[in-house]
Every structure is written in structure tokens, then in C-alpha cells.
Design an enzyme around this catalytic site. Structure first.
Site, PDB file in Angstrom:
ATOM      1  N   LYS A 110      -6.521  -9.637  -6.621  1.00 50.35           N
ATOM      2  CA  LYS A 110      -7.679  -9.746  -5.730  1.00 50.35           C
ATOM      3  C   LYS A 110      -8.808  -8.808  -6.200  1.00 50.35           C
ATOM      4  CE  LYS A 110      -8.776  -8.583  -1.011  1.00 50.35           C
ATOM      5  NZ  LYS A 110      -8.344  -7.845   0.162  1.00 50.35           N
ATOM      6  N   LYS A 142     -12.379  -3.178  -3.971  1.00 48.97           N
ATOM      7  CA  LYS A 142     -13.255  -2.018  -4.135  1.00 48.97           C
ATOM      8  C   LYS A 142     -12.466  -0.798  -4.583  1.00 48.97           C
ATOM      9  CE  LYS A 142     -13.475  -2.145   0.894  1.00 48.97           C
ATOM     10  NZ  LYS A 142     -14.306  -2.426   2.024  1.00 48.97           N
ATOM     11  N   LYS A 200       0.811  -1.218   0.000  1.00 47.58           N
ATOM     12  CA  LYS A 200       0.000   0.000   0.000  1.00 47.58           C
ATOM     13  C   LYS A 200       0.845   1.268   0.000  1.00 47.58           C
ATOM     14  CE  LYS A 200      -4.349  -1.679   1.921  1.00 47.58           C
ATOM     15  NZ  LYS A 200      -5.336  -1.546   2.987  1.00 47.58           N
TER      16      LYS A 200
END
Ligand code: TRP
Length: 331
Positions: free
Chosen positions: A193, A196, A111
Site C-alpha cells: 500500500k 506515509k 503494526k
């Protein structure tokens, strides 16, 4: 006493991945464990949020929990930020967590991206807040998707370190990486994956997608050039076929092997048609109920207030014990 704790970040729309990897697996615990499910809004602030949208996003996740079968009369549903103990315990745990442990966290590395100097401190401390979420309630079981496994291992390490330093206090929670197809992959790339935050909405099924949208997205899902295999071993190097068959297997409620046999030699369009069909059947009632609940914000907020009270009472006990063990002045 067996107690389950889990949560989802209220960022963006909820996906099929959240449903299969998390919410759906929680239902099994409702009548055997004390259950606490929260919206991880403190975690969501590790990425800048739009204050004008946050409250609505939080209600949407609460609505998704309830619409998916999390009965609020036998579980507690609440906002992480409504129980200040999460932040407080996180701070205390920060002070006993070596940086070396955090430096191993792969999600932070993913991230934070290339320029780690620009990553915020919250993103770095994220796993410690997650440990606090769990330990604050002395959860015995934590059902999560497999991307959270490393964070749960860290939680156990932190609990162990606390116990060793200050005496037996925390339960080492049992991670439960549950269910088939817990890892739902992107419809545009079977190796990533379903997320969202993916810029392409075609990559995911959202719980709020209507039937036409679901059918369209499944039709456009990436495929490969070969007929489908009759054996699940042959799916190893075919991520798109594997992902679609996995999802089909869950919603058709048949073992993966049986699904492979059902579509052996067929091309993707046959599988896609059947998959869209079972998805629409399963997700339409959830979406309808979510819409109904979103039109009743007072009802939702009442449930969250009840959940908050329950969570606060458990948290207060743990914090009292932690203060005592750490020798905080009491007046
Ligand atoms: N980090 C989790 C996720 O992104 C969400 C989460 C926060 C969580 N705190 C938790 C899950 C505590 C289980 C227990 O999926």
C-alpha cells in the site's frame, strides 16, 4: 437523518492514497448527508509523535480537506482530541468488547510486529476508539479505504453488543469502500500500500509535492519488462502496471479498460508521461490552496473551532443517552 463520519491520522505528509482512498470520496456526501470529518490525533499517539510538529501536521490535514473540496460551510471539520467524548465513549466500549474480537484485528498484528509484548495498549485498543469515533455521532455511513473494513465490521459488532445489553442505542453504520483505485499502491512495490510511513519518499506522491517532484517520482516508479496489455484482465499479475493504470484512469476520468486500450503495446514511459501530466494538472491547484491555507492559521483554527462546537453538541446528546442506559448516577 443520514450522517457521514470519517477521519485521517495527522501523521506525516498526506499522500495520493489518502486523497483517492478517502478525502476525494467524501465530497459526494457534502450535499446529501450531514458530514463530520476529523483529524484522528488520538489515534496518531499509538505511535510516538513529535509534540513540536503535531499542531502543524493537524492543520495540514485540515488544509488538505478544504483544498480538496471539503467545503467547511456545509460540513464540520474538527480535531478528535477537542471532543473528549471520543475518549470517554471508547472507555465504555472497551468494557463491553471481548479481547477475542480485538485479537482478530489484522492491522494490530501488522503494526505490532514480532514482539507483541512491546506493543502499547493504545495500538491494541485502536479499533475500539475508532468505533467510538463513529458511534458517538451515530453515523449512518462511513467512507474509508479498504484497509479499514475490518475495523468497521468490529464497530458494527460493538454497536450490536451495546444495543443488546442496554437497549437500542446505536445505529449500525454502513461501511462505504468507495471509488475506483481506492487502494493506491507504492510506486516502488505494486504489492504494498502507498503509505506515509514508508521510509522511501519515492514510494509515494505527497499532496505537497511540487510538479517537478511528481514528474520525477512517476519517472522513477517501478515498472516491469513487458509492453502494456490491452486488457485489464492481463493486469492481474502485473501489480506495477495495474497501479499506474488505475491511478491514470481516475485522473484521466476514463474507465480502466479504455486506458488499457490507449496504451496497448506501449512501454511504461508513454504511460508514465501521460500519468505525470494528469497528476500535475489535478494536484497543483490542491497544493497551491494548501499552501495558501497554511499561511492563514487563524482562518483554519476558526474553522476547527466551529467544527468542534458542532461535534460537541451531537456528542453530548449521545453521551447523555449512554450514561442513562448504563445507569450512571446523575446529580
Ligand atoms: N483508522 C483510520 C485510518 O487509519 C482513521 C480513523 C480513525 C477513522 N477513526 C475513524 C476513519 C473513524 C473513519 C471513521 O485510516
Amino acid at each position: 437523518m443520514k450522517r457521514v463520519v470519517s477521519g485521517i491520522q495527522p501523521t506525516g505528509s498526506l499522500t495520493l492514497g489518502n486523497y483517492l482512498g478517502a478525502i476525494r470520496n467524501w465530497i459526494a456526501f457534502l450535499h446529501t448527508h450531514e458530514c463530520l470529518f476529523f483529524m484522528a490525533d488520538l489515534h496518531s499517539w499509538t505511535v510516538l509523535q513529535d509534540p513540536a510538529k503535531l499542531a502543524e501536521q493537524c492543520r495540514l490535514v485540515a488544509a488538505a480537506y478544504i483544498a480538496s473540496g471539503i467545503d467547511p460551510t456545509v460540513s464540520s471539520i474538527f480535531m478528535q482530541s477537542h471532543v473528549a467524548g471520543h475518549s470517554e465513549l471508547a472507555w465504555l466500549l472497551n468494557c463491553i468488547t471481548p479481547l477475542g474480537w480485538l485479537n482478530r484485528m489484522t492491522q494490530f498484528k501488522d503494526k505490532a510486529g514480532k514482539d507483541k509484548e512491546k506493543a502499547n495498549l493504545g495500538l491494541y485498543a485502536y479499533p475500539v476508539l475508532m468505533a467510538a469515533d463513529i458511534l458517538l455521532y451515530k453515523a449512518t455511513h462511513v467512507p474509508v479505504g479498504d484497509d479499514q473494513k475490518q475495523h468497521l465490521e468490529l464497530t458494527r459488532d460493538i454497536a450490536g453488543a451495546f444495543n443488546q445489553t442496554f437497549g437500542e442505542t446505536f445505529i449500525l453504520p454502513e461501511p462505504m469502500i468507495l471509488g475506483q483505485a481506492t487502494r493506491v499502491m507504492s510506486l516502488r512495490d505494486g504489492t504494498a500500500k502507498m503509505s506515509k510511513s514508508d521510509p522511501s519518499d519515492l514510494s509515494r506522491i505527497n499532496l505537497m509535492d511540487d510538479a517537478d517532484t511528481i514528474i520525477k517520482k512517476i519517472k522513477k516508479a517501478k515498472s516491469d519488462a513487458f509492453p502494456l496489455p490491452g486488457n485489464s484482465d492481463d493486469l492481474a499479475d502485473r501489480p506495477e502496471a495495474k497501479n499506474l493504470l488505475n491511478i491514470y484512469s481516475v485522473f484521466a476520468d476514463k474507465p480502466l479498460l479504455q486506458c488499457c486500450l490507449e496504451f496497448e503495446g506501449a512501454n511504461f514511459s508513454a504511460l508514465k508521461e501521460a500519468l505525470a501530466d494528469v497528476l500535475v494538472t489535478a494536484l497543483t491547484p490542491i497544493r497551491t490552496e494548501m499552501v495558501r491555507l497554511m499561511n492563514e492559521p487563524h482562518y483554519l483554527d476558526k474553522i476547527l473551532a466551529q467544527g468542534k462546537d458542532k461535534a460537541l453538541s451531537i456528542a453530548a446528546e449521545t453521551l447523555k443517552e449512554v450514561h442513562q442506559k448504563m445507569g450512571m448516577l446523575k446529580v
